[in-house]
Design an enzyme around this catalytic site. Structure first.
Site, PDB file in Angstrom:
ATOM      1  N   ARG A  31      19.273  16.933 -16.818  1.00 16.49           N
ATOM      2  CA  ARG A  31      19.218  18.383 -16.612  1.00 16.49           C
ATOM      3  C   ARG A  31      20.315  18.895 -15.689  1.00 16.49           C
ATOM      4  O   ARG A  31      21.038  19.847 -16.019  1.00 16.49           O
ATOM      5  CB  ARG A  31      17.862  18.772 -16.002  1.00 16.49           C
ATOM      6  CG  ARG A  31      16.724  18.554 -16.934  1.00 16.49           C
ATOM      7  CD  ARG A  31      15.430  18.286 -16.157  1.00 16.49           C
ATOM      8  NE  ARG A  31      14.468  17.648 -17.023  1.00 16.49           N
ATOM      9  CZ  ARG A  31      14.526  16.349 -17.363  1.00 16.49           C
ATOM     10  NH1 ARG A  31      15.460  15.551 -16.895  1.00 16.49           N
ATOM     11  NH2 ARG A  31      13.630  15.861 -18.192  1.00 16.49           N
ATOM     12  N   THR A  32      20.417  18.292 -14.526  1.00 17.79           N
ATOM     13  CA  THR A  32      21.296  18.838 -13.492  1.00 17.79           C
ATOM     14  C   THR A  32      22.764  18.752 -13.909  1.00 17.79           C
ATOM     15  O   THR A  32      23.502  19.738 -13.843  1.00 17.79           O
ATOM     16  CB  THR A  32      21.069  18.088 -12.163  1.00 17.79           C
ATOM     17  OG1 THR A  32      19.675  17.996 -11.925  1.00 17.79           O
ATOM     18  CG2 THR A  32      21.740  18.790 -11.011  1.00 17.79           C
TER      19      THR A  32
ATOM     20  N   LYS B  60      34.821  -0.658 -10.334  1.00 19.70           N
ATOM     21  CA  LYS B  60      35.811  -1.646  -9.847  1.00 19.70           C
ATOM     22  C   LYS B  60      35.752  -1.759  -8.336  1.00 19.70           C
ATOM     23  O   LYS B  60      36.560  -2.447  -7.719  1.00 19.70           O
ATOM     24  CB  LYS B  60      37.227  -1.226 -10.259  1.00 19.70           C
ATOM     25  CG  LYS B  60      37.445  -1.110 -11.750  1.00 19.70           C
ATOM     26  CD  LYS B  60      38.878  -0.630 -12.011  1.00 19.70           C
ATOM     27  CE  LYS B  60      39.005   0.033 -13.360  1.00 19.70           C
ATOM     28  NZ  LYS B  60      40.228   0.855 -13.451  1.00 19.70           N
TER      29      LYS B  60
ATOM     30  N   ARG C 234      26.134  13.966  -7.125  1.00 17.27           N
ATOM     31  CA  ARG C 234      24.813  13.322  -6.935  1.00 17.27           C
ATOM     32  C   ARG C 234      25.051  11.903  -6.453  1.00 17.27           C
ATOM     33  O   ARG C 234      25.889  11.180  -7.016  1.00 17.27           O
ATOM     34  CB  ARG C 234      24.007  13.310  -8.235  1.00 17.27           C
ATOM     35  CG  ARG C 234      22.720  12.504  -8.113  1.00 17.27           C
ATOM     36  CD  ARG C 234      21.807  12.640  -9.309  1.00 17.27           C
ATOM     37  NE  ARG C 234      21.149  13.944  -9.342  1.00 17.27           N
ATOM     38  CZ  ARG C 234      20.183  14.268 -10.192  1.00 17.27           C
ATOM     39  NH1 ARG C 234      19.770  13.386 -11.088  1.00 17.27           N
ATOM     40  NH2 ARG C 234      19.623  15.457 -10.152  1.00 17.27           N
TER      41      ARG C 234
HETATM   42  N1   CP Z   1      15.423  17.791 -12.148  1.00 16.96           N
HETATM   43  C1   CP Z   1      16.406  16.878 -12.201  1.00 16.96           C
HETATM   44  O1   CP Z   1      17.110  16.651 -11.219  1.00 16.96           O
HETATM   45  O2   CP Z   1      16.542  16.277 -13.412  1.00 16.96           O
HETATM   46  P1   CP Z   1      17.746  15.294 -13.803  1.00 16.96           P
HETATM   47  O3   CP Z   1      17.572  14.035 -12.992  1.00 16.96           O
HETATM   48  O4   CP Z   1      17.604  15.068 -15.289  1.00 16.96           O
HETATM   49  O5   CP Z   1      19.027  15.983 -13.447  1.00 16.96           O
END
Ligand code: CP
Length: 315
Positions: A63-64, A91, A113
């Site tokens: 999603r994100t 690597k 992330r």
């Molecule tokens: N809600 C959320 O962070 O979903 P994802 O891990 O699919 O991005």
């Protein structure tokens, strides 16, 4: 942004603890404008033409990552995706060198992330592009917190005074932390319940947050219920007996849903473990706004890009 005097231009989006109530309202107001673009036949505006955005994901995401990419593309930016698993990170390239590398390519924003708490904040200190935290360990997931607020406001017409129940694995949940910061700032009453082993002690010290042992106590009279995913991948020991036992004591099912207000809204950040933390009929019930959350995620991320890169749509 018109009559608004506050600006998020250049702000690193690290966590909702860094946001004022007015800044959150500005994001929600801007996201409403952005949502109208998503509903057009031609979902493209030139607001971010000439801007370059990279998504840098060290952890999986559907999603994100996708909605940040789509948000940038709808706004006319060039968007490039780096997944750790298919980059020079495999690597052995360090986070610092990876950040320096993308900075050298001239990106205006980095959506990031990472499994380590504080990774986004670290990035914001060492490179110049604006950093948008797409989740750092259990610390924060600010865009998810904002899209939850947007969805609630859209469905309920207000935020202040609403009772929210947050259920389940708070210990590992960056979503819960961002929700708690955002919701308490907006004057919502936050009730939390789950297995004791999955409820960090600091929750009890936060004004506006109430912690319960039984999920029924949190759900009674709730306007909104947010169910959290059991994050088995982050659990090192047996923090609850079995998933079947968890579903029996802590799962949101039809019977428990009836304890909430009749027009209760059910949220889940996804992906769901259906049959564990949430019963399948509840996930697909008329109370569920889980699909709307996903759609609103695009609008909210468009709003964030516009605000941090341009200061607002009209500039
Ligand atoms: N809600 C959320 O962070 O979903 P994802 O891990 O699919 O991005």
């Amino acid at each position: 942004m018109g009559k608004n005097t506050i600006s998020l231009r250049g702000k690193n989006i690290l966590g909702l603890e860094d946001f004022s109530k007015e800044e959150i309202l500005l994001v929600l107001e801007t996201a409403k404008e952005m949502k109208s673009i998503i509903h057009r036949d031609i979902k493209k505006v030139p607001t971010l033409r000439g801007k370059a955005i990279v998504t840098l994901f060290y952890e999986p995401s559907t999603r994100t990552r996708t909605s940040f990419e789509l948000a940038g593309k709808y706004l006319g930016a060039d968007v490039v995706n780096i997944a750790a698993s298919s980059s020079s990170i495999v690597k052995g390239e360090s986070l610092r060198d990876t950040l320096y590398t993308v900075e050298a390519m001239g990106f205006d924003a980095i959506v990031m992330r990472h499994k380590a708490e504080g990774a986004a904040e670290y990035a914001s200190r060492i490179v110049s592009p604006v950093i948008l935290n797409a989740g750092d360990g259990a610390h924060a997931h600010p865009s998810q917190g904002l899209l939850n607020l947007f969805t609630i406001q859209e469905k309920k017409g207000r935020l202040e005074g609403l009772k929210v129940a947050i259920l389940g694995d708070v210990l590992h949940s960056r979503v819960a932390r961002s929700d708690i910061h955002g919701m308490t700032k907006m004057g919502m009453e936050v009730h939390i319940a789950g297995p004791r082993t999955l409820l960090p002690r600091f929750l009890r010290d936060i004004p506006g947050v109430f912690v319960h042992d039984r999920i029924e106590e949190a759900i009674v009279g709730a306007d909104v219920i947010e169910v959290l995913r059991i994050q088995l991948e982050r659990m090192k020991g047996g923090l609850f007996p079995t998933t079947r036992e968890y579903a029996r004591i802590f799962g949101l099912n039809d019977e428990r849903l009836r304890l909430a207000k009749e027009d209760v809204l059910v949220l889940h950040p996804g992906p769901m473990n259906k049959g564990w933390e949430i019963a399948t009929p509840v996930a697909y019930s008329s109370s569920s706004a889980i699909q709307e959350e996903v759609q609103n995620g695009v609008a909210v991320r468009m709003a964030l890009f516009v605000l941090v890169l341009m200061g607002g749509k009209s500039e």
